[in-house]
Design a protein around this motif. Structure first.
Motif, PDB file in Angstrom:
ATOM      1  N   LEU A 134       0.818  -1.207   0.000  1.00 18.35           N
ATOM      2  CA  LEU A 134       0.000   0.000   0.000  1.00 18.35           C
ATOM      3  C   LEU A 134       0.856   1.265   0.000  1.00 18.35           C
ATOM      4  N   SER A 135       2.065   1.192   0.541  1.00 18.01           N
ATOM      5  CA  SER A 135       2.954   2.359   0.515  1.00 18.01           C
ATOM      6  C   SER A 135       3.505   2.612  -0.884  1.00 18.01           C
ATOM      7  N   GLU A 136       3.492   1.566  -1.735  1.00 16.80           N
ATOM      8  CA  GLU A 136       4.014   1.700  -3.092  1.00 16.80           C
ATOM      9  C   GLU A 136       2.920   1.955  -4.123  1.00 16.80           C
ATOM     10  N   ARG A 137       1.726   1.444  -3.875  1.00 19.13           N
ATOM     11  CA  ARG A 137       0.640   1.533  -4.847  1.00 19.13           C
ATOM     12  C   ARG A 137      -0.549   2.248  -4.230  1.00 19.13           C
ATOM     13  N   LEU A 266     -14.169   4.841  -7.426  1.00 19.74           N
ATOM     14  CA  LEU A 266     -13.080   4.278  -6.642  1.00 19.74           C
ATOM     15  C   LEU A 266     -11.746   4.433  -7.376  1.00 19.74           C
ATOM     16  N   VAL A 267     -11.734   4.095  -8.663  1.00 15.82           N
ATOM     17  CA  VAL A 267     -10.509   4.216  -9.467  1.00 15.82           C
ATOM     18  C   VAL A 267     -10.086   5.681  -9.575  1.00 15.82           C
ATOM     19  N   ALA A 268     -11.061   6.574  -9.780  1.00 15.11           N
ATOM     20  CA  ALA A 268     -10.735   7.998  -9.884  1.00 15.11           C
ATOM     21  C   ALA A 268     -10.145   8.529  -8.577  1.00 15.11           C
ATOM     22  N   SER A 269     -10.679   8.068  -7.447  1.00 16.16           N
ATOM     23  CA  SER A 269     -10.171   8.532  -6.153  1.00 16.16           C
ATOM     24  C   SER A 269      -8.754   8.033  -5.903  1.00 16.16           C
ATOM     25  N   ALA A 270      -8.437   6.844  -6.432  1.00 20.33           N
ATOM     26  CA  ALA A 270      -7.113   6.270  -6.204  1.00 20.33           C
ATOM     27  C   ALA A 270      -6.085   6.748  -7.221  1.00 20.33           C
ATOM     28  N   ALA A 271      -6.502   7.558  -8.208  1.00 23.26           N
ATOM     29  CA  ALA A 271      -5.570   8.028  -9.233  1.00 23.26           C
ATOM     30  C   ALA A 271      -4.476   8.883  -8.604  1.00 23.26           C
ATOM     31  N   ASP A 272      -3.321   8.875  -9.235  1.00 21.52           N
ATOM     32  CA  ASP A 272      -2.181   9.661  -8.750  1.00 21.52           C
ATOM     33  C   ASP A 272      -2.546  11.139  -8.742  1.00 21.52           C
ATOM     34  N   GLY A 278      -5.445  18.546 -11.364  1.00 17.15           N
ATOM     35  CA  GLY A 278      -5.488  19.788 -10.605  1.00 17.15           C
ATOM     36  C   GLY A 278      -6.435  19.681  -9.437  1.00 17.15           C
ATOM     37  N   GLY A 279      -6.942  20.775  -8.975  1.00 18.94           N
ATOM     38  CA  GLY A 279      -7.801  20.775  -7.794  1.00 18.94           C
ATOM     39  C   GLY A 279      -9.238  20.458  -8.095  1.00 18.94           C
ATOM     40  N   GLN A 280      -9.610  20.246  -9.354  1.00 22.63           N
ATOM     41  CA  GLN A 280     -11.015  20.036  -9.680  1.00 22.63           C
ATOM     42  C   GLN A 280     -11.391  18.554  -9.740  1.00 22.63           C
ATOM     43  N   GLY A 281     -10.415  17.669  -9.515  1.00 22.15           N
ATOM     44  CA  GLY A 281     -10.695  16.246  -9.620  1.00 22.15           C
ATOM     45  C   GLY A 281     -11.393  15.715  -8.385  1.00 22.15           C
ATOM     46  N   LEU A 306     -10.318  -0.746 -13.426  1.00 21.27           N
ATOM     47  CA  LEU A 306      -9.934  -1.292 -12.129  1.00 21.27           C
ATOM     48  C   LEU A 306      -8.805  -2.294 -12.296  1.00 21.27           C
ATOM     49  N   THR A 307      -8.894  -3.125 -13.329  1.00 19.53           N
ATOM     50  CA  THR A 307      -7.835  -4.102 -13.602  1.00 19.53           C
ATOM     51  C   THR A 307      -6.502  -3.413 -13.836  1.00 19.53           C
ATOM     52  N   ALA A 308      -6.538  -2.339 -14.619  1.00 16.28           N
ATOM     53  CA  ALA A 308      -5.301  -1.604 -14.903  1.00 16.28           C
ATOM     54  C   ALA A 308      -4.754  -0.943 -13.645  1.00 16.28           C
ATOM     55  N   ALA A 309      -5.637  -0.411 -12.815  1.00 17.92           N
ATOM     56  CA  ALA A 309      -5.200   0.328 -11.619  1.00 17.92           C
ATOM     57  C   ALA A 309      -4.549  -0.582 -10.589  1.00 17.92           C
ATOM     58  N   CYS A 310      -4.963  -1.842 -10.522  1.00 18.03           N
ATOM     59  CA  CYS A 310      -4.421  -2.741  -9.497  1.00 18.03           C
ATOM     60  C   CYS A 310      -3.432  -3.751 -10.062  1.00 18.03           C
ATOM     61  N   ARG A 311      -2.958  -3.519 -11.285  1.00 15.07           N
ATOM     62  CA  ARG A 311      -1.999  -4.451 -11.876  1.00 15.07           C
ATOM     63  C   ARG A 311      -0.759  -4.553 -10.985  1.00 15.07           C
ATOM     64  N   ASP A 312      -0.335  -5.791 -10.693  1.00 12.02           N
ATOM     65  CA  ASP A 312       0.809  -6.064  -9.811  1.00 12.02           C
ATOM     66  C   ASP A 312       0.576  -5.567  -8.388  1.00 12.02           C
ATOM     67  N   ALA A 313      -0.676  -5.356  -8.010  1.00 15.99           N
ATOM     68  CA  ALA A 313      -0.986  -4.907  -6.648  1.00 15.99           C
ATOM     69  C   ALA A 313      -2.105  -5.749  -6.053  1.00 15.99           C
ATOM     70  N   VAL A 314      -2.109  -7.045  -6.374  1.00 18.25           N
ATOM     71  CA  VAL A 314      -3.106  -7.979  -5.836  1.00 18.25           C
ATOM     72  C   VAL A 314      -2.406  -8.889  -4.834  1.00 18.25           C
TER      73      VAL A 314
END
Length: 587
Positions: A134-137, A266-272, A278-281, A306-314
């Protein structure tokens, strides 16, 4: 004149409201005497009277008999009864928990919560891996079969670790809870399980939600809590959102559009945060998605983002190893000033290591054994006095069965018989072969299956279903009787299942279909309701019936053809005979 009904006790509790509504339903039906209702309901008058007494919750069967006899909506009242039963059970558990607060080293059959961090042991290595990931992804998926302790890991392990070992904050209603978390990323602190340190030092918002039937409502509540905490957190802190029991997105949420919206959010909230919005997301946070393995693949497959966002993070969660079980049993007892007898420890580890979903039952058995401790020692004799695993299983199974309606009881019976069938080769004493999920697709069966999973009686893992405890067929008298009564039918069910599997594996070769007397015997049992074919078995039987009908039509055509040839031959012979006779007369 019938005796007037005693007035309800004073108050406005849920049980009194339920009883009052039952009485109102009877009044709308013309206030028939309970003896008359009993004839309609096929239930004793005393049971019906007690059901509307407001002193205790009637059984589901009695409630529905009362409602049906009064012309009420059976489905609505079944739903009301289930909600009330859950509420009363939660109140009872809370009272018992309050009585044991600060003393009991084990929580029982319920999942560990953040407040239980000081008695949560055995999963330290797995927790280290989760925190490090979780500290990395920004989005991590935690996946595993039911009953392996995923909820306990995130609640008593992750939340406490992120808060440096402090107990979590209060639950925000049934779906949302919160506790303080990390700042500026997540530290993979080492040390004694959830008591490991936090690298960044500050507190940041953490919320936990379960999706339920309205996941967007639960998500909005969680974000509101995170937003409130964000104002109190140090600058740069990373909020963390834990979505527990994410399988509910598929098992409880019936709105596909809402499910998709939830996963999008959920995916949008976890985006980098540095991704350019900017501040509007959307509100940014790290996300841990906890999902049962039988639903995880389907959930990812229907949402590519979701699949793309959690790749190598399962991160997969499996059964605890014997050393992990030993720590989970002995460390909480030691922290509370107790010891665990060696003979008891050996029995518990041996039994739990062989069961697919043993952790809830183990914790429940330990709590009851602690209540029967000898001085400060948890003993094998105390464990046996509780009825052991078998007694706890039988009580759980019978309580669940008693709360089902008539149709769901029959479905549950079919599920248990199917799961108690073929022995697993090399699986140990009593082990049964897992059954494919497709064999439980009859209408109404998936919902019953979910209830069995929540009761920790059945384990779902990817595409298979199996009993959570191999001893259930011996421990539960009702299931034992079913197996004894239906031994011949159960044999037919196993043979049908195996024949269907072989046929399906051989590209559905028509030569492998049932025919003749064997097919007729299976059809008679299906018509009588003794056999319940599902999935590929239904396709197998349908193909066999179609082939048998085609064979009969072909045989009839052949018979007609033979009869026609015979008739034609007879006619020719007759003509030939007549010709010879005419020639003979001329001569």
């Amino acid at each position: 004149m019938p005796r007037r009904e005693s007035p309800l006790d004073q108050g406005d509790g849920p049980l009194l409201r339920f009883a009052g509504d039952l009485r109102a339903l009877r009044e709308r039906a013309g206030t028939p005497p309970y003896r008359q209702l009993a004839v309609r309901a096929h239930c004793s008058a005393a049971s019906l009277s007690v059901a509307a007494g407001g002193r205790r919750l009637p059984s589901l069967a009695v409630t529905l008999a009362y409602v049906q006899a009064c012309g009420g909506d059976v489905r609505e009242w079944q739903h009301r009864w289930q909600l009330l039963a859950a509420e009363l059970a939660a109140d009872t558990a809370a009272r018992r928990r309050a009585q044991d607060a600060g003393r009991a080293p084990y929580p029982g059959a319920v999942a560990f919560e953040a407040a239980d961090a000081e008695r949560f042991f055995g999963r330290e290595a797995l927790l280290d891996r989760l925190v490090a990931l979780l500290s990395e992804r920004r989005l991590v998926v935690l996946v595993g079969p039911s009953g392996v302790g995923k909820s306990s890991l995130v609640r008593a392990g992750l939340l406490a670790r992120l808060d440096g070992g402090a107990a979590g904050g209060p639950r925000e209603g049934p779906s949302v809870g919160s506790a303080a978390g990390p700042t500026g990323g997540v530290a993979a602190g080492r040390g004694g399980g959830p008591r490991g340190g936090r690298a960044n030092g500050g507190a940041a918002p953490v919320a936990l939600l379960t999706p339920g039937e309205r996941p967007m409502e639960a998500f909005a509540l969680a974000l509101a809590r995170l937003g409130q905490r964000a104002g109190e957190a140090q600058r740069g802190a990373d909020p963390v959102l834990v979505v527990d029991q994410a399988e509910e997105l598929r098992t409880r949420c019936r709105d596909a559009a809402e499910r998709e919206s939830f996963l999008d959010a959920l995916v949008a909230s976890a985006a980098d945060p540095g991704g350019g919005r900017g501040g509007q997301g959307p509100f940014r946070c790290r996300v841990v998605l906890v999902v049962r393995s039988d639903q995880g693949a389907a959930l990812l497959a229907e949402h590519p983002a979701l699949t793309a966002a959690c790749r190598d993070a399962v991160l997969a969660v499996g059964r605890p190893a014997p050393d992990e079980l030993r720590r989970a049993i002995t460390e909480p007892a030691l922290r509370s000033g107790c010891t665990v007898e060696g003979a008891l420890l050996a029995v518990l580890i041996s039994a739990a290591a062989q069961q697919p979903g043993a952790l809830p039952l183990l914790s429940s058995a330990l709590l009851e054994t602690w209540r029967r401790r000898s001085g400060n020692a948890l003993t094998l004799a105390g464990f046996q006095a509780t009825g052991g695993f078998e007694g706890a299983l039988a009580r759980t199974a019978e309580a669940l069965y008693g709360g089902l309606g008539a149709e769901d009881r029959e479905r549950a019976r079919s599920v248990f018989l199917r799961l108690s069938g073929e022995a697993a080769p090399g699986g140990g004493e009593g082990a049964r072969k897992p059954v494919g999920r497709a064999e439980f697709d009859e209408p109404g069966v998936p919902a019953v299956l979910e209830r069995l999973v929540r009761a920790r009686l059945v384990v779902l893992d990817r595409g298979t279903v199996e009993l959570a405890h191999h001893v259930l067929p011996q421990a539960w008298p009702r299931l034992r009787d079913w197996l004894a009564e239906g031994r011949e039918v159960l044999g037919d069910q196993r043979r049908l299942t195996e024949a269907a599997r072989i046929w399906d594996a051989a590209d559905r070769d028509p030569e492998l279909l049932l025919r003749g007397a064997r097919l007729e015997q299976v059809r008679r049992r299906v018509t009588a309701g003794e056999l319940t074919p599902a999935g590929v078995e239904r396709a197998f039987l349908s193909a066999a019936v179609r082939t048998a009908a085609a064979d009969r039509r072909r045989a009839r055509r052949q018979s007609l053809a033979v009869a026609g040839l015979a008739a034609a031959g007879g006619a020719l012979l007759t003509l030939a005979g007549g010709s010879r006779m005419r020639r003979a007369w001329r001569h």
